[in-house]
Design an enzyme around this catalytic site. Structure first.
Site, PDB file in Angstrom:
ATOM      1  N   GLY A 131      12.822   5.189   7.927  1.00  0.00           N
ATOM      2  CA  GLY A 131      13.350   3.844   8.157  1.00  0.00           C
ATOM      3  C   GLY A 131      14.150   3.382   6.960  1.00  0.00           C
ATOM      4  N   SER A 132      15.183   2.598   7.205  1.00  0.00           N
ATOM      5  CA  SER A 132      16.074   2.210   6.101  1.00  0.00           C
ATOM      6  C   SER A 132      16.631   0.805   6.271  1.00  0.00           C
ATOM      7  CB  SER A 132      17.237   3.201   6.008  1.00  0.00           C
ATOM      8  OG  SER A 132      17.954   3.229   7.247  1.00  0.00           O
ATOM      9  N   TRP A 158      13.255  -3.905   4.704  1.00  0.00           N
ATOM     10  CA  TRP A 158      11.955  -3.585   4.113  1.00  0.00           C
ATOM     11  C   TRP A 158      11.844  -2.097   3.791  1.00  0.00           C
ATOM     12  CZ3 TRP A 158       8.514  -4.317   0.957  1.00  0.00           C
ATOM     13  CH2 TRP A 158       7.136  -4.151   1.113  1.00  0.00           C
ATOM     14  N   PHE A 171      19.057   5.703  10.234  1.00  0.00           N
ATOM     15  CA  PHE A 171      19.721   5.742  11.531  1.00  0.00           C
ATOM     16  C   PHE A 171      21.209   5.532  11.273  1.00  0.00           C
ATOM     17  CE2 PHE A 171      21.360   3.719  15.400  1.00  0.00           C
ATOM     18  CZ  PHE A 171      20.976   4.646  16.346  1.00  0.00           C
ATOM     19  N   ALA A 196      11.020  -9.103   1.863  1.00  0.00           N
ATOM     20  CA  ALA A 196      11.618  -7.944   1.207  1.00  0.00           C
ATOM     21  C   ALA A 196      12.610  -8.313   0.105  1.00  0.00           C
ATOM     22  CB  ALA A 196      12.294  -7.061   2.256  1.00  0.00           C
ATOM     23  N   LYS A 213       0.794 -12.481  12.759  1.00  0.00           N
ATOM     24  CA  LYS A 213       1.384 -13.596  12.000  1.00  0.00           C
ATOM     25  C   LYS A 213       2.818 -13.875  12.429  1.00  0.00           C
ATOM     26  CE  LYS A 213       3.951 -10.864   9.173  1.00  0.00           C
ATOM     27  NZ  LYS A 213       5.316 -11.003   8.650  1.00  0.00           N
ATOM     28  N   ASN A 238      11.467 -14.488  11.431  1.00  0.00           N
ATOM     29  CA  ASN A 238      11.002 -15.010  12.708  1.00  0.00           C
ATOM     30  C   ASN A 238      11.017 -16.534  12.706  1.00  0.00           C
ATOM     31  OD1 ASN A 238       9.833 -12.607  14.463  1.00  0.00           O
ATOM     32  ND2 ASN A 238       9.278 -12.182  12.339  1.00  0.00           N
ATOM     33  N   LYS A 298      15.931  -6.625  13.144  1.00  0.00           N
ATOM     34  CA  LYS A 298      15.261  -6.940  14.397  1.00  0.00           C
ATOM     35  C   LYS A 298      14.128  -7.925  14.193  1.00  0.00           C
ATOM     36  CE  LYS A 298      17.622  -4.240  17.106  1.00  0.00           C
ATOM     37  NZ  LYS A 298      18.464  -4.795  18.195  1.00  0.00           N
ATOM     38  N   GLN A 318      10.442  -9.268  15.250  1.00  0.00           N
ATOM     39  CA  GLN A 318       9.226  -8.666  15.771  1.00  0.00           C
ATOM     40  C   GLN A 318       8.406  -9.682  16.561  1.00  0.00           C
ATOM     41  OE1 GLN A 318       8.345  -5.119  15.109  1.00  0.00           O
ATOM     42  NE2 GLN A 318      10.527  -5.395  14.842  1.00  0.00           N
TER      43      GLN A 318
END
Length: 433
Positions: free
Chosen positions: A79-80, A83, A110, A223, A275, A340, A368, A370
């Site tokens: 993952g990149s 975070w 990706f 992050a 959370k 969020n 994205k 969550q």
């Protein structure tokens, strides 16, 4: 060597710590210590931070040269995003210092084509910077971006998973039979999968599909703040092997990023997952300018529902976990400053007339959310198990998110308190989905 950090001097009495020189700080910390002691019944159990952390021995001097190479761990970050890039930075700073880790840190990216026409991986490797998801931050010259997932994980025996949770099942299927037999994994992913047979945590998905042990790392971790080395902390959740947990602590811990291991994978992971649903509620409150009192009430109700839901799903979840960084601290910081909360605020300001997908694309530059997907997944669990009336906040957040209710409904529901006799009892009764 024992871990040293002056900020925790009054609390971590079992540590050998540096003296505090600032008189004002000493006074504040002394009073905080008194508060913690006097409030021990409120905290219910000594936090895991009180335990002495005994990192594994980094020295390879006691093994011969032939054994040393086989004991050196190789790390890949799967993952990149925002975070994921910060995780790679933290890890890369430590692998250079620790003899038990190979210097190079692979990071699966990706592949994307930037507006300049260049490939993202090529730019990362050329500039040592993730110009799309973490601009302005050097990752470390030992971070190597790799667009080939199988190649990125081929030599690694420590895999760090940090992608949007909805992509993890597909990633795991691609990795079956492609990883080393001695792999240890850790998930930084906040979310869960809901299948016909019931809810499944991401760490469990990784363990079952890849046949590996999987710890989790969650905490109050915005992050961008960690990227610029502002002090923060996190919680590593592990099952049985404390030595493995300590190795992850070694890999992530820096002078500005404190890690505490806790033997409660499901509790730590559910805190990090749920959370985000509460953060949506906090964002609705902010968008409607309801004020801090309302927001505090929403956060308290949210924490109570987080605990109740977690303990109904897994009777092994510990109350003390909710007082770690992964619990109340992560809830606070996400409700104050997370993505969020930010997008939910915009959603409420627009009266719910612009979709979360539209706002996400406009505001997050490819990152994205969550919370919305997690709210849907939690709702499915509540609906199938007949728990909707026990969790009015979770249910209301979902209904607002899909347009069934207006944002103002966040404070208009009739609150039903969870039946705590169920929460405190065994979760086995509710095991059927």
């Amino acid at each position: 060597m024992r871990f040293r950090f002056p900020l925790y001097q009054p609390l971590l009495s079992s540590f050998s710590l540096l003296p505090t020189t600032n008189n004002t700080t000493t006074l504040i910390l002394s009073r905080f210590q008194s508060f913690c002691v006097s409030s021990s019944s409120f905290f219910m159990a000594p936090p895991a931070a009180m335990e002495e952390i005994a990192p594994a021995n980094n020295s390879l001097s006691n093994v011969n040269d032939g054994d040393a190479a086989s004991q050196i761990s190789r790390v890949t970050v799967v993952g990149s995003g925002n975070w994921g890039s910060v995780a790679a930075k933290l890890i890369a700073s430590n692998t250079l210092k620790l003899d038990s880790f190979h210097d190079e840190v692979r990071m699966w990216v990706f592949e994307e084509t930037l507006p300049s026409g260049e490939k993202l991986t090529e730019v990362i490797n050329k500039t040592n910077e993730n110009v799309k998801y973490l601009p302005g931050i050097k990752l470390g010259k030992n971070v190597v971006a790799d667009p080939d997932l199988e190649n990125a994980v081929r030599d690694a025996n420590m895999l760090v998973f940090v992608t949007p949770h909805q992509f993890m099942e597909g990633i795991c299927k691609r990795l079956v039979g492609k990883i080393r037999e001695d792999v240890e994994a850790i998930s930084l992913i906040k979310g869960m999968e809901v299948k016909m047979e019931g809810p499944q945590m991401i760490s469990t998905l990784i363990s079952e599909q890849l046949g590996v042990n999987c710890c989790v790392l969650m905490g109050a971790n915005i992050a961008n703040e960690i990227a610029v080395e502002k002090f923060s902390e996190a919680t590593v959740g592990y099952r049985e092997n404390r030595e493995v947990a300590d190795k992850w602590v070694q890999l992530f811990r820096t002078p500005y990023f404190m890690i505490t291991p806790v033997q409660d994978v499901e509790g730590v992971e559910l805190c990090g997952t749920l959370k985000n649903v509460v953060a949506l509620a906090a964002g609705f409150v902010d968008g409607l300018e309801m004020g801090n009192n309302t927001k505090a009430a929403i956060m308290r109700i949210g924490l109570r529902e987080m605990r109740a839901f977690s303990k109904l799903l897994f009777s092994s979840v510990k109350d003390s976990t909710f007082f770690e960084s992964c619990g109340v601290a992560d809830l606070i910081t996400t409700c104050l400053g997370g993505r969020n909360r930010k997008v939910a605020e915009a959603f409420a300001k627009n009266g719910g007339k612009r979709s979360f997908d539209e706002l996400e694309a406009e505001m997050l530059q490819g990152q994205k959310l969550q919370g919305v997907s997690t709210a849907r997944e939690v709702y499915e669990v509540l609906r199938h198990r007949g728990w909707l009336e026990l969790f009015p906040l979770f249910a209301t957040v979902h209904d607002i998110s899909i347009g069934r209710l207006p944002p103002s409904a966040i404070v208009e529901y009739s609150e039903h308190k969870p039946n705590f006799s169920l929460v405190e009892g065994s979760a086995q009764y509710f095991s059927s989905f």
